[in-house]
Design a protein around this motif. Structure first.
Motif, PDB file in Angstrom:
ATOM      1  N   SER A  96       9.226  -5.571  15.520  1.00 51.50           N
ATOM      2  CA  SER A  96      10.372  -4.779  15.958  1.00 51.50           C
ATOM      3  C   SER A  96       9.906  -3.393  16.401  1.00 51.50           C
ATOM      4  O   SER A  96       8.812  -2.952  16.027  1.00 51.50           O
ATOM      5  CB  SER A  96      11.375  -4.638  14.817  1.00 51.50           C
ATOM      6  N   PRO A  97      10.732  -2.694  17.172  1.00 49.92           N
ATOM      7  CA  PRO A  97      10.375  -1.320  17.559  1.00 49.92           C
ATOM      8  C   PRO A  97      10.154  -0.419  16.343  1.00 49.92           C
ATOM      9  O   PRO A  97       9.320   0.480  16.386  1.00 49.92           O
ATOM     10  CB  PRO A  97      11.579  -0.856  18.382  1.00 49.92           C
ATOM     11  N   ASP A  98      10.876  -0.681  15.250  1.00 52.44           N
ATOM     12  CA  ASP A  98      10.685   0.124  14.040  1.00 52.44           C
ATOM     13  C   ASP A  98       9.299  -0.086  13.448  1.00 52.44           C
ATOM     14  O   ASP A  98       8.664   0.849  12.985  1.00 52.44           O
ATOM     15  CB  ASP A  98      11.748  -0.224  13.000  1.00 52.44           C
ATOM     16  N   ARG A  99       8.825  -1.335  13.466  1.00 49.01           N
ATOM     17  CA  ARG A  99       7.483  -1.616  12.949  1.00 49.01           C
ATOM     18  C   ARG A  99       6.413  -0.951  13.815  1.00 49.01           C
ATOM     19  O   ARG A  99       5.415  -0.463  13.313  1.00 49.01           O
ATOM     20  CB  ARG A  99       7.232  -3.116  12.872  1.00 49.01           C
ATOM     21  N   VAL A 100       6.619  -0.954  15.114  1.00 48.95           N
ATOM     22  CA  VAL A 100       5.673  -0.307  16.022  1.00 48.95           C
ATOM     23  C   VAL A 100       5.647   1.193  15.744  1.00 48.95           C
ATOM     24  O   VAL A 100       4.585   1.812  15.665  1.00 48.95           O
ATOM     25  CB  VAL A 100       6.025  -0.599  17.498  1.00 48.95           C
ATOM     26  N   ALA A 101       6.831   1.790  15.555  1.00 55.00           N
ATOM     27  CA  ALA A 101       6.911   3.223  15.259  1.00 55.00           C
ATOM     28  C   ALA A 101       6.232   3.534  13.924  1.00 55.00           C
ATOM     29  O   ALA A 101       5.525   4.534  13.794  1.00 55.00           O
ATOM     30  CB  ALA A 101       8.367   3.680  15.238  1.00 55.00           C
ATOM     31  N   LEU A 102       6.437   2.657  12.933  1.00 55.01           N
ATOM     32  CA  LEU A 102       5.803   2.854  11.633  1.00 55.01           C
ATOM     33  C   LEU A 102       4.282   2.763  11.745  1.00 55.01           C
ATOM     34  O   LEU A 102       3.554   3.598  11.200  1.00 55.01           O
ATOM     35  CB  LEU A 102       6.318   1.820  10.626  1.00 55.01           C
ATOM     36  N   ALA A 103       3.787   1.754  12.455  1.00 56.15           N
ATOM     37  CA  ALA A 103       2.337   1.604  12.627  1.00 56.15           C
ATOM     38  C   ALA A 103       1.751   2.823  13.333  1.00 56.15           C
ATOM     39  O   ALA A 103       0.678   3.315  12.960  1.00 56.15           O
ATOM     40  CB  ALA A 103       2.020   0.331  13.409  1.00 56.15           C
ATOM     41  N   ASP A 104       2.447   3.333  14.334  1.00 56.78           N
ATOM     42  CA  ASP A 104       1.989   4.523  15.053  1.00 56.78           C
ATOM     43  C   ASP A 104       1.968   5.738  14.125  1.00 56.78           C
ATOM     44  O   ASP A 104       1.012   6.508  14.111  1.00 56.78           O
ATOM     45  CB  ASP A 104       2.885   4.775  16.265  1.00 56.78           C
ATOM     46  N   ALA A 105       3.019   5.896  13.339  1.00 57.06           N
ATOM     47  CA  ALA A 105       3.089   7.029  12.414  1.00 57.06           C
ATOM     48  C   ALA A 105       2.001   6.926  11.345  1.00 57.06           C
ATOM     49  O   ALA A 105       1.397   7.938  10.964  1.00 57.06           O
ATOM     50  CB  ALA A 105       4.472   7.095  11.774  1.00 57.06           C
ATOM     51  N   LEU A 106       1.737   5.714  10.864  1.00 54.25           N
ATOM     52  CA  LEU A 106       0.677   5.534   9.864  1.00 54.25           C
ATOM     53  C   LEU A 106      -0.680   5.942  10.414  1.00 54.25           C
ATOM     54  O   LEU A 106      -1.503   6.526   9.700  1.00 54.25           O
ATOM     55  CB  LEU A 106       0.624   4.074   9.403  1.00 54.25           C
ATOM     56  N   GLN A 107      -0.940   5.642  11.682  1.00 53.77           N
ATOM     57  CA  GLN A 107      -2.236   5.972  12.282  1.00 53.77           C
ATOM     58  C   GLN A 107      -2.466   7.472  12.381  1.00 53.77           C
ATOM     59  O   GLN A 107      -3.608   7.919  12.507  1.00 53.77           O
ATOM     60  CB  GLN A 107      -2.371   5.326  13.662  1.00 53.77           C
ATOM     61  N   GLN A 108      -1.409   8.249  12.308  1.00 55.92           N
ATOM     62  CA  GLN A 108      -1.542   9.700  12.410  1.00 55.92           C
ATOM     63  C   GLN A 108      -1.846  10.358  11.058  1.00 55.92           C
ATOM     64  O   GLN A 108      -2.136  11.551  11.008  1.00 55.92           O
ATOM     65  CB  GLN A 108      -0.261  10.296  13.009  1.00 55.92           C
ATOM     66  N   LEU A 109      -1.771   9.585   9.999  1.00 57.25           N
ATOM     67  CA  LEU A 109      -2.030  10.118   8.662  1.00 57.25           C
ATOM     68  C   LEU A 109      -3.525  10.074   8.340  1.00 57.25           C
ATOM     69  O   LEU A 109      -4.249   9.251   8.881  1.00 57.25           O
ATOM     70  CB  LEU A 109      -1.277   9.282   7.616  1.00 57.25           C
ATOM     71  N   PRO A 110      -3.963  10.932   7.426  1.00 52.81           N
ATOM     72  CA  PRO A 110      -5.363  10.863   6.992  1.00 52.81           C
ATOM     73  C   PRO A 110      -5.651   9.482   6.384  1.00 52.81           C
ATOM     74  O   PRO A 110      -4.786   8.882   5.732  1.00 52.81           O
ATOM     75  CB  PRO A 110      -5.472  11.962   5.936  1.00 52.81           C
TER      76      PRO A 110
END
Length: 164
Positions: A96-110
């Protein structure tokens, strides 16, 4: 010239040829790249391996081919197990678009924070199991989880507002 610089020169001179050879063997460009990169990673992990080798490219090609063969055998074994009925893969839900957004946000974390979040909430490990997997204290995991949840909330809230 030191070992790492020498390996860099070998990479620049031969990586393209090695990927082409492995692509011709595997028929999968991504698999070919992965096998070649794994060969270089193995050489980099022990720089002394290439010192006595007459042809570093030939050595790397052999290692990459062995990596590709091993992966192929593992895929065959898994396919046999799946086709035999001993292992029944569950259907994977659509992304889902929410999962894509979550995966993208996770990649920005240390990395340590991201790994704690994924192990706790995706792999469903306990905090103690995450601490053991991360080789840190339970308090460190709790701190990373708190920071990670706050960062994700801020990032995902920003994306939600930009979509509205």
């Amino acid at each position: 010239m030191d070992g790492e610089a020498n390996l860099r020169a070998i990479y620049l001179a031969s990586a393209g040829r090695l990927v082409a050879v492995l692509y011709a063997l595997t028929g999968d460009y991504a698999e070919a790249e992965d096998a070649v990169h794994e060969a270089f990673a193995r050489a980099l992990s022990r720089p002394g391996r290439l010192r006595g080798v007459e042809s570093p490219e030939a050595w790397l090609r052999t290692v990459a081919m062995n990596v590709a063969r091993t992966r192929f055998r593992r895929r065959l074994l898994l396919d046999r197990i799946v086709h035999s009925g001993r292992l029944r893969p569950q259907s994977v839900p659509p992304i889902s678009p929410d999962r894509v957004a979550l995966a993208d946000a996770l990649q920005q974390l240390p990395r340590p924070v991201r790994e704690c979040l994924v192990l706790r909430y995706v792999a469903d490990l306990t905090v103690a199991e995450v601490a053991q997997a991360q080789q840190c204290t339970v308090d460190a995991v709790k701190s990373r989880l708190l920071r990670g949840r706050r960062a994700l909330a801020a990032r995902l809230d920003d994306k939600e507002e930009s979509r509205a």
